[in-house]
Design an enzyme around this catalytic site. Sequence first.
Site, PDB file in Angstrom:
ATOM      1  N   HIS A 177     -36.756  36.850  75.485  1.00 12.41           N
ATOM      2  CA  HIS A 177     -36.481  38.110  75.031  1.00 12.41           C
ATOM      3  C   HIS A 177     -36.417  38.789  76.479  1.00 12.41           C
ATOM      4  CE1 HIS A 177     -35.906  41.754  73.146  1.00 12.41           C
ATOM      5  NE2 HIS A 177     -36.628  41.655  71.972  1.00 12.41           N
ATOM      6  N   ASP A 191     -17.636  33.649  63.801  1.00 13.27           N
ATOM      7  CA  ASP A 191     -16.851  32.584  62.987  1.00 13.27           C
ATOM      8  C   ASP A 191     -16.242  31.638  64.213  1.00 13.27           C
ATOM      9  OD1 ASP A 191     -15.282  31.019  61.791  1.00 13.27           O
ATOM     10  OD2 ASP A 191     -13.932  32.795  61.156  1.00 13.27           O
TER      11      ASP A 191
END
Length: 505
Positions: free
Chosen positions: A205, A448
């Site tokens: 993180h 995608d």
Amino acid sequence: MSGLQEEKEKGRGIREIRSLDSSTSIMQGVHTSTDMAYTNPVKVLEHCYISPPPGSLSNKNLPLTFFDLIWLPPYPLVKVLFFYEYSYSMHHFKNTIFPDLKHSLSLTLQHFYPLAGHLVWPQKLSEPEICYVDGDSVSLTLAESDGDFQHLSGNHERDVNHFHCLVPKLTLLSMTDPDFSIALLALQVTVFPNSGICIGLTASHVALDGRTLVHFMKSWASISRTGVASLSLDSLPFHDRNVINGRKELKTIYLHEIKKLRETIEQKSSKVSDNHIVQSDIVQATFVVNQNDVERLKQWILAMRKKDEDQTSITASHLSTYTIICAHTWVCSIKSRSMDVSAAKSLDMEIFVVVMDCRIRDRLDPPIPETYFGNCLTGCVATVKRSDLMGEYGISIAAEAITKAINKRLDDGVLKGAENLLSEMTATIAKQPFAVAGSPRYRIYDTDFGWGRPKKYESLSVGGRNISLYDCKNGEGSLEVGVAFPKLQMDYFSSLFYRFRSDAG
């Protein structure tokens, strides 16, 4: 791999360290759930390291900002899964798709080079930094699973241990280690032959927040799908830390506190464990909320407010979709966890943490570009008595508390009191608050690679008092709420979550 092919791969920033024939009977890297009721073996077929194209970048050092310092180890890793439907064989994927995935990842890392680097904090340095050296790389694993793709990529309850074989491990050295240096990203592509693909990501993180993670994944997907080697100017990651590091006094305060922690934490162990196995009865599920549901909840809240004279006048315009869903999920979580009678009378305080992205709506001056690479998050806290949340007006009280907390933070300025943020965050975590991760603004389902939009996105950061909130594949304003609880608690939560459809109807 032939010598010619090996040289070609090296020239594209790809270094293969192990390749196993898919017909081998040796099961590498097998993971199973602790209760053994369901096994999801994963066979590692290839493990390689992907670098930016050779010679495309010089050595670079990226300083951390005060937003990054908050997330220094040993804070939890970011672990996410992207599920895609894919109706071809393992042989087809390995020989046709995977080489392009490796090449497009190499091209993407040219722009997101910090993810190929390391977080370092040698004793001689006064502060940690991200260091990239030409040739640094990201670990990429190709695996095969005979697990049930449809089961794993659904919204229903699933054992969380079935997910963890789909994300790679990322070893974290302790900050007390004199050679402190950790990789920041690892990737795993798991193929379910003739069913689907899962891309698992594990990241530190300290290198990125949710927006940067999604930006990286969409960039990789775009290059892979289009075959275009570069990104458009408006989608390039923004690496200039000067837009944030102008607040040097905050960084100085945070570093002072972190150095004190560095001297005391983890004295008994030299490594932070990346243990994938959790309590065996934890199940994870996704609840979809559509626009009609949000409107019903809003009207339900407003009707309650008319009955409760103690509540202040927050109108419909104050009730955002985000606030409504957070309030509803918070109350259902509290009620499902506190099933005994005494909890309804408890004067204990419950805390809800709202994470806020400082890139949007010019929340900082100067404004931060949406493509800024790294962490750019602050937060606010809503506090309510547990008995109030469990009472008749619980969702209305929760919605008011969250709305007021957000408005106060925005009115005061997102950095007001930031000098105390690290110490307050440490104290708040000790009180086990509820927190929400993610945002519908990220448009996760636009990632995608050329196989279509994801069938399912799963955050493995949820559980207990952490929930996730993202857009939905179906679009049309629907949102996905991700939670993980022990099985009995999940059953009760499920019975509560959609009850408003009949109660408010």
